[in-house]
Design an enzyme around this catalytic site. Structure first.
Site, PDB file in Angstrom:
ATOM      1  N   THR A   1       0.991  -1.267   0.069  1.00  0.00           N
ATOM      2  CA  THR A   1      -0.088  -0.014  -0.090  1.00  0.00           C
ATOM      3  C   THR A   1       0.967   1.110  -0.020  1.00  0.00           C
ATOM      4  OG1 THR A   1      -1.711  -1.178   1.358  1.00  0.00           O
ATOM      5  CG2 THR A   1      -1.746   1.066   1.599  1.00  0.00           C
TER       6      THR A   1
ATOM      7  N   ARG B   1     -12.534  -8.194  -3.350  1.00  0.00           N
ATOM      8  CA  ARG B   1     -11.890  -7.957  -1.897  1.00  0.00           C
ATOM      9  C   ARG B   1     -11.711  -6.262  -1.723  1.00  0.00           C
ATOM     10  NH1 ARG B   1      -6.601  -6.105   0.395  1.00  0.00           N
ATOM     11  NH2 ARG B   1      -6.987  -6.804   2.794  1.00  0.00           N
ATOM     12  N   VAL B   2     -12.146  -5.599  -0.714  1.00  0.00           N
ATOM     13  CA  VAL B   2     -11.933  -4.435  -0.295  1.00  0.00           C
ATOM     14  C   VAL B   2     -11.059  -4.400   1.030  1.00  0.00           C
ATOM     15  CG1 VAL B   2     -12.908  -2.176   0.113  1.00  0.00           C
ATOM     16  CG2 VAL B   2     -14.110  -3.632  -1.364  1.00  0.00           C
ATOM     17  N   GLY B   3     -10.103  -3.848   1.045  1.00  0.00           N
ATOM     18  CA  GLY B   3      -9.174  -3.564   2.496  1.00  0.00           C
ATOM     19  C   GLY B   3      -9.489  -2.538   2.923  1.00  0.00           C
ATOM     20  N   ASP B   4      -8.601  -2.214   3.922  1.00  0.00           N
ATOM     21  CA  ASP B   4      -8.876  -0.951   4.677  1.00  0.00           C
ATOM     22  C   ASP B   4      -8.478   0.282   3.969  1.00  0.00           C
ATOM     23  OD1 ASP B   4      -6.123  -1.654   4.804  1.00  0.00           O
ATOM     24  OD2 ASP B   4      -5.903  -0.273   6.284  1.00  0.00           O
TER      25      ASP B   4
ATOM     26  N   THR C   1      -1.166   1.031   6.320  1.00  0.00           N
ATOM     27  CA  THR C   1      -0.759  -0.313   5.427  1.00  0.00           C
ATOM     28  C   THR C   1      -0.430  -1.129   6.394  1.00  0.00           C
ATOM     29  OG1 THR C   1       1.101  -1.075   4.273  1.00  0.00           O
ATOM     30  CG2 THR C   1       1.712   0.545   5.714  1.00  0.00           C
ATOM     31  N   GLY C   2      -1.137  -2.324   5.958  1.00  0.00           N
ATOM     32  CA  GLY C   2      -1.003  -3.750   6.709  1.00  0.00           C
ATOM     33  C   GLY C   2      -2.250  -4.681   6.243  1.00  0.00           C
TER      34      GLY C   2
ATOM     35  N   GLY D   1      -5.442  -5.679   5.882  1.00  0.00           N
ATOM     36  CA  GLY D   1      -6.328  -4.736   5.897  1.00  0.00           C
ATOM     37  C   GLY D   1      -7.487  -4.966   6.806  1.00  0.00           C
TER      38      GLY D   1
END
Lengths: 312, 312
Positions: free
Chosen positions: B178, B206-209, B229-230, B232
């Site tokens: 990210t 897929r939706v991350g953070d 970043t990580g 999510g």
């Protein structure tokens, strides 16, 4: 009644629900529907079931009822299609599942729950979400199943309004259609679920607050379970669900103050709507800053209540 | 230097960045790229530009650099396609824009900004988001433009790992790619921007953070601007950006304590990653619980720093 008496509340959307637009028959239909949908979840809680199962059952009942903008009776996008969003969250582990932009599963809330239970993800959207639903052992329906004449009329009226450049009258069916449920089970666990068709004539692809964990849906056993309904963009920017949680955890506020203040503050900046919340002690708070919010609840006294307007 | 000296920080992802996998040449490339991307935003701030323009410029530079998993160099889904997410947020008004699952705009961060500036919505996803991008006057690229051999190799290696059932080695390029930037401008305003290709071999949809306002992206002038970043899914469930904001507002914590504690707590529950944060006084905090995080920053002293590992 002990502290672990089950508690459940639900909403069927908030907005400019005016008595002048209602008939006694229509009002009675809403009260009856709200009570029946609440009972679907309450029965599970009384049999010792989980808060997650209870909120799922109540939202499934709301989704099946075309009076409410979720599942059957979902509103239309500008493309005259349905794009439904839903989310669930468990208070004990903060496990969450959310889905956006789907049309297929009879019960979008079960699709959100499948994301939580069958994947390592929290949130699926768009084509990938649709494909996931097709393979997730969910009951699927044709698009026509979700469509009602009332919602099509609302779309046509809104498109005509835009074409003529007439000022927006803030029609509630278009702006604030969402359903949700929150519950506390006998085991002391909280859960929340939210489901929506979004806004009438919304831009395809628009994601509201319902599937955004921390905005329209939130649950933590240490604080509260929350499901919101309203002008989703404001609810995302104010991280409504998590804001109430944070005020309880970090400012020592009780549910009543935290939830009421957040909804009042939202109203002051133009974020109309409301929410339902239950805390770990079984307190219920159902604040809204609009003239009405379809709601039902049953607290530790075991009595079922339904209401529509502010004064009821 | 006054309190309104501009401040900016960026990240290019966190994860298991091991010195043993690095060459001096590769390390030098990263340091040079991080400094150049920071300077893109810093220049704008020093000329009196807005924090929003600065974080946009730095993220655009990161997106163009194939070393980082955003824009050009984005990772592949299991379908061997790119699905990019991005978000921006302004600290003065909490105006926000987010987009998910797109492949087309050269700069996904500009697509997120277009959602904020050209629509009444905060968040667009899937087909509707793609269609919006095509009509939003954004520079568009063919899918091949985003693809690099390195990311295709990473996809093939991951698919082979899954086929063979070999244990996951936690490869950082797959899990934590990210980019993001946060800034304080001379006018006292904060802004944050985040952009990502997601995880290698992620489930389509897929939706991350990153595009979830309150999770991977947050900005409020009263507290801080944050880009995470990580892993999510954990960052969504812990509402990371808004949690730091809440601890500053409601518990009176300073940025250092709030941001460091949240990242430490995430590490304890398995949520690996990190974040960059700057507060309204120009304090910078860059905590991470993984061995490394690509990062660069320039505080009120006007000196540019770059770092990769924990000890640097």
């Amino acid at each position: 009644m002990t502290a672990n008496s089950p508690v459940i509340a639900l909403h069927g959307g908030a907005g400019t629900i005016l008595k002048s637009n209602m008939t006694p028959e229509k009002e009675a239909d809403f009260h009856q529907a709200l009570a029946a949908c609440l009972e679907a979840g309450l029965l599970i809680l009384r049999e010792g079931g989980s808060a997650l199962d209870a909120v799922t059952a109540s939202v499934m009942a709301l989704e099946d009822n075309p009076l409410f903008n979720a599942g059957r009776g979902a509103v239309f996008t500008t493309d005259a299609k349905h794009e439904m969003d839903a989310a669930v969250m468990k208070g004990d582990t903060r496990e969450s599942g959310a889905i956006s932009g789907i049309c297929g599963p009879r019960h979008p809330v079960l699709a959100a729950r499948a994301v939580m239970e069958q994947t390592e993800h929290v949130f699926l959207a768009g084509d990938g979400a649709k494909r996931f639903c097709e393979n997730a052992d969910l009951e699927m329906m044709e698009p026509e199943w979700f469509s009602t004449e009332q919602r099509l009329n609302a779309l046509n009226a809104e498109m005509e309004r835009r074409r003529l450049g007439v000022e927006d009258d803030g029609d509630p069916a278009r702006k604030h259609g969402t359903v949700g449920a929150v519950a506390l089970d006998q085991h002391g666990h909280l859960a929340a679920a939210t489901s929506t068709g979004g806004m009438t004539a919304k831009t395809p692809g628009r994601v509201g607050d319902s599937p955004v964990i921390g905005a329209g849906t939130w649950a933590d056993d240490k604080t509260a379970a929350i499901s919101a309904t309203g002008h989703g963009e404001f609810f995302i920017r104010w991280a409504v669900g998590h804001e109430i949680d944070a005020r309880m955890r970090w400012a020592g506020q009780d549910l009543q103050k935290a939830a009421t203040d957040v909804v009042t503050e939202l109203g002051e900046i133009g974020g109309s709507g409301g929410l339902i919340a239950v805390d770990a002690k079984g307190n219920i708070c159902l604040p809204f800053n609009s003239p009405g919010m379809y709601r039902a609840w049953c607290g530790t006294d075991g009595v079922i209540h339904t209401a529509i307007y502010k004064d009821s």
